[in-house]
Design an enzyme around this catalytic site. Structure first.
Site, mmCIF file in Angstrom:
data_model
loop_
_atom_site.group_PDB
_atom_site.id
_atom_site.type_symbol
_atom_site.label_atom_id
_atom_site.label_comp_id
_atom_site.label_asym_id
_atom_site.label_seq_id
_atom_site.Cartn_x
_atom_site.Cartn_y
_atom_site.Cartn_z
ATOM 1 N N THR A 29 -6.417 0.850 11.839
ATOM 2 C CA THR A 29 -6.620 1.019 10.389
ATOM 3 C C THR A 29 -6.748 -0.301 9.629
ATOM 4 O O THR A 29 -7.181 -0.307 8.485
ATOM 5 C CB THR A 29 -5.434 1.790 9.778
ATOM 6 O OG1 THR A 29 -4.225 1.072 10.097
ATOM 7 C CG2 THR A 29 -5.360 3.198 10.297
ATOM 8 N N GLU A 56 0.340 -0.492 16.417
ATOM 9 C CA GLU A 56 -0.496 0.666 16.067
ATOM 10 C C GLU A 56 -1.432 1.020 17.229
ATOM 11 O O GLU A 56 -1.652 2.195 17.530
ATOM 12 C CB GLU A 56 -1.324 0.374 14.801
ATOM 13 C CG GLU A 56 -2.153 1.593 14.391
ATOM 14 C CD GLU A 56 -3.090 1.315 13.223
ATOM 15 O OE1 GLU A 56 -2.715 0.548 12.311
ATOM 16 O OE2 GLU A 56 -4.204 1.868 13.232
ATOM 17 N N SER A 105 1.888 -5.335 3.487
ATOM 18 C CA SER A 105 3.333 -5.202 3.706
ATOM 19 C C SER A 105 4.145 -6.252 2.952
ATOM 20 O O SER A 105 5.351 -6.386 3.171
ATOM 21 C CB SER A 105 3.641 -5.254 5.204
ATOM 22 O OG SER A 105 2.852 -6.225 5.848
ATOM 23 N N CYS A 129 0.863 -1.181 0.000
ATOM 24 C CA CYS A 129 0.000 0.000 0.000
ATOM 25 C C CYS A 129 0.904 1.237 0.000
ATOM 26 O O CYS A 129 2.128 1.128 0.136
ATOM 27 C CB CYS A 129 -0.848 -0.002 1.263
ATOM 28 S SG CYS A 129 0.190 0.033 2.746
ATOM 29 N N HIS A 184 5.526 -4.982 8.779
ATOM 30 C CA HIS A 184 5.568 -6.362 9.249
ATOM 31 C C HIS A 184 5.826 -7.327 8.097
ATOM 32 O O HIS A 184 4.910 -7.995 7.612
ATOM 33 C CB HIS A 184 4.263 -6.712 9.978
ATOM 34 C CG HIS A 184 4.171 -6.085 11.339
ATOM 35 N ND1 HIS A 184 2.980 -5.820 11.966
ATOM 36 C CD2 HIS A 184 5.150 -5.684 12.199
ATOM 37 C CE1 HIS A 184 3.226 -5.280 13.155
ATOM 38 N NE2 HIS A 184 4.528 -5.176 13.303
HETATM 39 S S1 SF4 Z 1 -2.772 2.322 7.418
HETATM 40 FE FE1 SF4 Z 1 -1.314 0.621 7.167
HETATM 41 S S2 SF4 Z 1 -2.246 -0.706 5.610
HETATM 42 FE FE2 SF4 Z 1 -3.305 1.275 5.514
HETATM 43 S S3 SF4 Z 1 -2.252 2.490 3.942
HETATM 44 FE FE3 SF4 Z 1 -1.281 2.960 5.899
HETATM 45 S S4 SF4 Z 1 0.428 1.516 6.106
HETATM 46 FE FE4 SF4 Z 1 -0.936 0.743 4.520
#
Ligand code: SF4
Length: 318
Positions: free
Chosen positions: A171, A132, A274, A18, A47
């Protein structure tokens, strides 16, 4: 010569990296280019062991806490975000801290700040212990943010003033499970304030939608991702809920339990946010060694999100 059995691979799209992961990796690479090794990174930058080992090979040193970072070297905070106490500690020690927190995690941190300033208690929907969650809870004084992981937690949740309550979420949750928890929260606390925009990120949502879209077309699904990757684990759960008979989380092709795939003729493949695409290619090659493979791609949406690098590293772009 025995013929290979046929295998139709259905690739879910979007899958893999992402924008937040891409940005975090670029931050480490550019910091290495700017300052030279070693560059310290607090927690795995994302990760994924493959990504972490590749960066270690270039001079990144991964640690869990700031007291492992010597003075005079840059330290990068991972994409998952950190508690205020960590940024405060870096400042106190005069460390050159570079923040690779995903902007969509930072958005949740800002929401916590906003609710805190408005005197609201905050309910965080998330998984205990995930970095997170630790970082988001650490945006406010202890006790201000309470964690719920399930609908059952909502039933026993004790709050100060139900009229001054808000929720935010991790998230990378399951969209469907979270909707159920939110419904339970609203039923118990009708006045609860909700995020202005969804906290579950676009990448998590799209990867789950893509798995649902291929569900009817495959007998089994392989998710490439790490066991500590929240969004990857959710993809396995989404697959099971969507009726895919078997769903496996593997880090690399070498971990595949081939006998478990006996009888599978339609194999879905996806990758967590990831996991690099090279690991998907490796898996397809491993399948080709055993099967006569055909590959189809099912795309539910095309992503074009890109996040800017921190200002101090942008000048490096040339
Ligand atoms: S919150 Fe995590 S999964 Fe979503 S865009 Fe950001 S890094 Fe990627």
């Amino acid at each position: 010569m025995s013929e290979k059995p046929p295998l139709e691979i259905v690739l879910a799209s979007p899958r893999g990296f992402c924008a937040g992961v891409d940005r975090a990796i670029q931050i480490v690479e550019r910091t290495l280019a700017r300052f030279g090794p070693p560059v310290y990174v607090r927690h795995e930058i994302v990760h994924n062991r493959f990504v972490v080992e590749a960066l270690q090979g270039k001079g990144a040193v991964f640690v869990e806490e700031l007291d492992e970072v010597p003075p005079g070297v840059p330290v990068i905070f991972s994409a998952h975000g950190v508690a205020r106490s960590v940024t405060g500690e870096a400042r106190r020690r005069g460390l050159l801290a570079i923040d690779a927190t995903c902007p969509l995690v930072t958005k949740v941190h800002r929401e916590v700040e906003r609710h805190r300033a408005a005197g609201r208690q905050i309910v965080l929907i998330g998984h205990a212990g995930h970095p997170e969650v630790v970082g988001t809870m650490g945006q406010a004084e202890p006790g201000t943010v309470v964690l719920v992981e399930s609908r059952a937690d909502v039933a026993t949740l004790a709050v100060g003033d139900p009229g001054r309550l808000a929720f935010v979420t991790q998230t990378t949750l399951s969209v469907d499970d979270t909707a159920e928890i939110v419904a339970a929260l609203k039923e118990r606390f009708p006045a609860i304030a909700r995020p202005r925009r969804e906290d579950i990120c676009y990448a998590t949502t799209n990867r789950q939608e893509a798995v649902k879209a291929i569900a009817g077309r495959c007998d089994a699904l392989i998710v490439i991702g790490a066991p500590n990757s929240s969004n990857s684990r959710r993809l396995v759960e989404v697959a099971s809920r969507a009726g895919i008979g078997q769903a496996f989380l593997v880090q690399r092709a070498a971990e595949i339990d081939w006998p478990a795939l006996a009888g599978v003729t339609r194999l879905g493949i996806t990758a967590g946010a990831s996991a690099p695409e090279i690991l998907v290619d490796e898996l397809i090659e491993a399948c080709r060694a055993r099967y006569a493979v055909s590959v189809t791609v099912l795309t539910v949406t095309v992503e074009d999100t890109v996040f800017q690098l921190p200002a101090e590293l942008r000048a490096e772009t040339a």
